[in-house]
Design an enzyme around this catalytic site. Structure first.
Site, PDB file in Angstrom:
ATOM      1  N   SER A 179      -0.462  -0.804 -10.042  1.00 34.85           N
ATOM      2  CA  SER A 179      -0.757  -0.796  -8.623  1.00 34.85           C
ATOM      3  C   SER A 179      -2.269  -0.629  -8.493  1.00 34.85           C
ATOM      4  O   SER A 179      -3.025  -1.339  -9.153  1.00 34.85           O
ATOM      5  CB  SER A 179       0.015   0.317  -7.908  1.00 34.85           C
ATOM      6  OG  SER A 179      -0.288   0.339  -6.533  1.00 34.85           O
ATOM      7  N   LYS A 187      -0.034  -4.125  -2.572  1.00 36.58           N
ATOM      8  CA  LYS A 187       0.087  -2.897  -3.357  1.00 36.58           C
ATOM      9  C   LYS A 187       0.986  -1.870  -2.672  1.00 36.58           C
ATOM     10  O   LYS A 187       1.782  -1.185  -3.327  1.00 36.58           O
ATOM     11  CB  LYS A 187      -1.300  -2.308  -3.640  1.00 36.58           C
ATOM     12  CG  LYS A 187      -2.156  -3.180  -4.546  1.00 36.58           C
ATOM     13  CD  LYS A 187      -1.443  -3.498  -5.856  1.00 36.58           C
ATOM     14  CE  LYS A 187      -2.279  -4.320  -6.807  1.00 36.58           C
ATOM     15  NZ  LYS A 187      -1.541  -4.682  -8.038  1.00 36.58           N
ATOM     16  N   TYR A 214      -4.495  -7.678   0.149  1.00 37.20           N
ATOM     17  CA  TYR A 214      -4.384  -7.021  -1.153  1.00 37.20           C
ATOM     18  C   TYR A 214      -3.666  -5.684  -0.992  1.00 37.20           C
ATOM     19  O   TYR A 214      -2.740  -5.365  -1.747  1.00 37.20           O
ATOM     20  CB  TYR A 214      -5.769  -6.815  -1.759  1.00 37.20           C
ATOM     21  CG  TYR A 214      -5.757  -6.048  -3.061  1.00 37.20           C
ATOM     22  CD1 TYR A 214      -5.266  -6.638  -4.219  1.00 37.20           C
ATOM     23  CD2 TYR A 214      -6.238  -4.745  -3.129  1.00 37.20           C
ATOM     24  CE1 TYR A 214      -5.251  -5.944  -5.429  1.00 37.20           C
ATOM     25  CE2 TYR A 214      -6.229  -4.043  -4.322  1.00 37.20           C
ATOM     26  CZ  TYR A 214      -5.734  -4.646  -5.472  1.00 37.20           C
ATOM     27  OH  TYR A 214      -5.708  -3.950  -6.651  1.00 37.20           O
TER      28      TYR A 214
END
Length: 278
Positions: free
Chosen positions: A135, A153, A149
């Site tokens: 992660s 995650k 992004y």
């Protein structure tokens, strides 16, 4: 400690490459995948018995299943799965394209999910195993210009929060690895940037874009040390739920969680007023 067998995606660079090098040097076996096989031909030549390499695009689910099955057939048993392949998408939400959004989520979310789905029957059959999911500090903390992004995650962290509960009865444990910024090729070869919009030039998102475009080189994290910490975490029992690596990751995540907890505490009274009155 006996040698282990690892399945690692994205071994051509960054953390994947660092993990493969350290594991092979100490005598472990590695089933590695990459999009650019030429980047690791040296490891194939140096460790012909212990390093098994296949091309893999993690957005291709049938290919994932085929490669995973081949890896388990080659080594009989795989002890540790490392979901490492991924990349960053920079740009404000308006700036990134529809195609970029889709590819970011296909690569960073759906790809790892499909790998987990492919390996679980094998791990259950062999009586257990470990999964390391790469992660980021960006899985609990956010900064401007990386909305997609961060989406990827935070999504993969939610998946593992629940999946860890599902697989625990089978002696399968998972760790979310949350590195801070490190001196890998992430911002160069492992990142994409959306088309710039004039409206964002003088905003925080614009400042982050310029930092990436100019090539930021001041990252505090040492990829080799981070890879060593990931490897060492597999010896911990039970597996750590999260593995925070890097001083910036520690500080940023701590600040984010402290602020989130303060907001939650301030809403306790309101939350309790919305229950049924008995």
């Amino acid at each position: 400690m006996s040698a282990r067998t690892w399945f690692i995606t994205g071994v051509s660079s960054g953390f994947g490459r660092a993990l493969a090098e350290q594991l092979l040097e100490r005598g472990d076996r590695v089933a590695g995948t990459a999009r650019r096989l030429d980047a690791v031909r040296d490891l194939v030549a140096a460790y012909p018995e212990n390093f098994w390499l296949r091309a893999l695009d993690v957005t291709d689910t049938p290919m994932i299943r085929r490669v995973v099955n081949e890896a388990f057939a080659r080594f009989d048993r795989v002890d540790v799965i490392v979901n490492n392949a991924g990349y960053g998408l920079f740009g404000a939400a308006e700036e990134v394209t529809d195609e970029q959004i889709r590819h970011q989520l296909d690569t960073n979310v759906l790809g790892p999910i499909q790998i987990v789905r492919a390996v679980l029957p094998h791990l259950r059959a062999q009586g257990g195993g470990r999964i390391l999911q790469l992660s980021s500090q960006g899985g609990q903390w956010a900064m401007p210009g990386l909305s997609l992004y961060h989406t990827s995650k935070w999504a993969i962290e939610g998946f593992f929060e629940a999946t860890s509960l599902d697989i625990a009865p089978f002696n399968i444990q998972a760790t979310l690895v949350e590195p801070g910024s490190a001196r890998t090729e992430f911002a160069a070869s492992s990142a994409a940037i959306g088309p710039a919009m004039p409206a964002y030039v003088d905003t925080p998102a614009g400042a982050v874009r310029r930092l990436i475009e100019h090539g930021y080189r001041g990252q505090p994290g040492d990829p080799a040390k981070m890879a060593a910490a990931m490897i060492a975490s597999v010896d911990q029992e039970p597996a750590p739920k999260r593995l925070v690596l890097g001083s910036d990751a520690f500080e940023n995540i701590k600040q984010a969680l402290t602020e989130r907890l303060a907001v939650l505490d301030a809403q306790e009274g309101l939350a309790r007023t919305t229950d049924y009155t008995t």
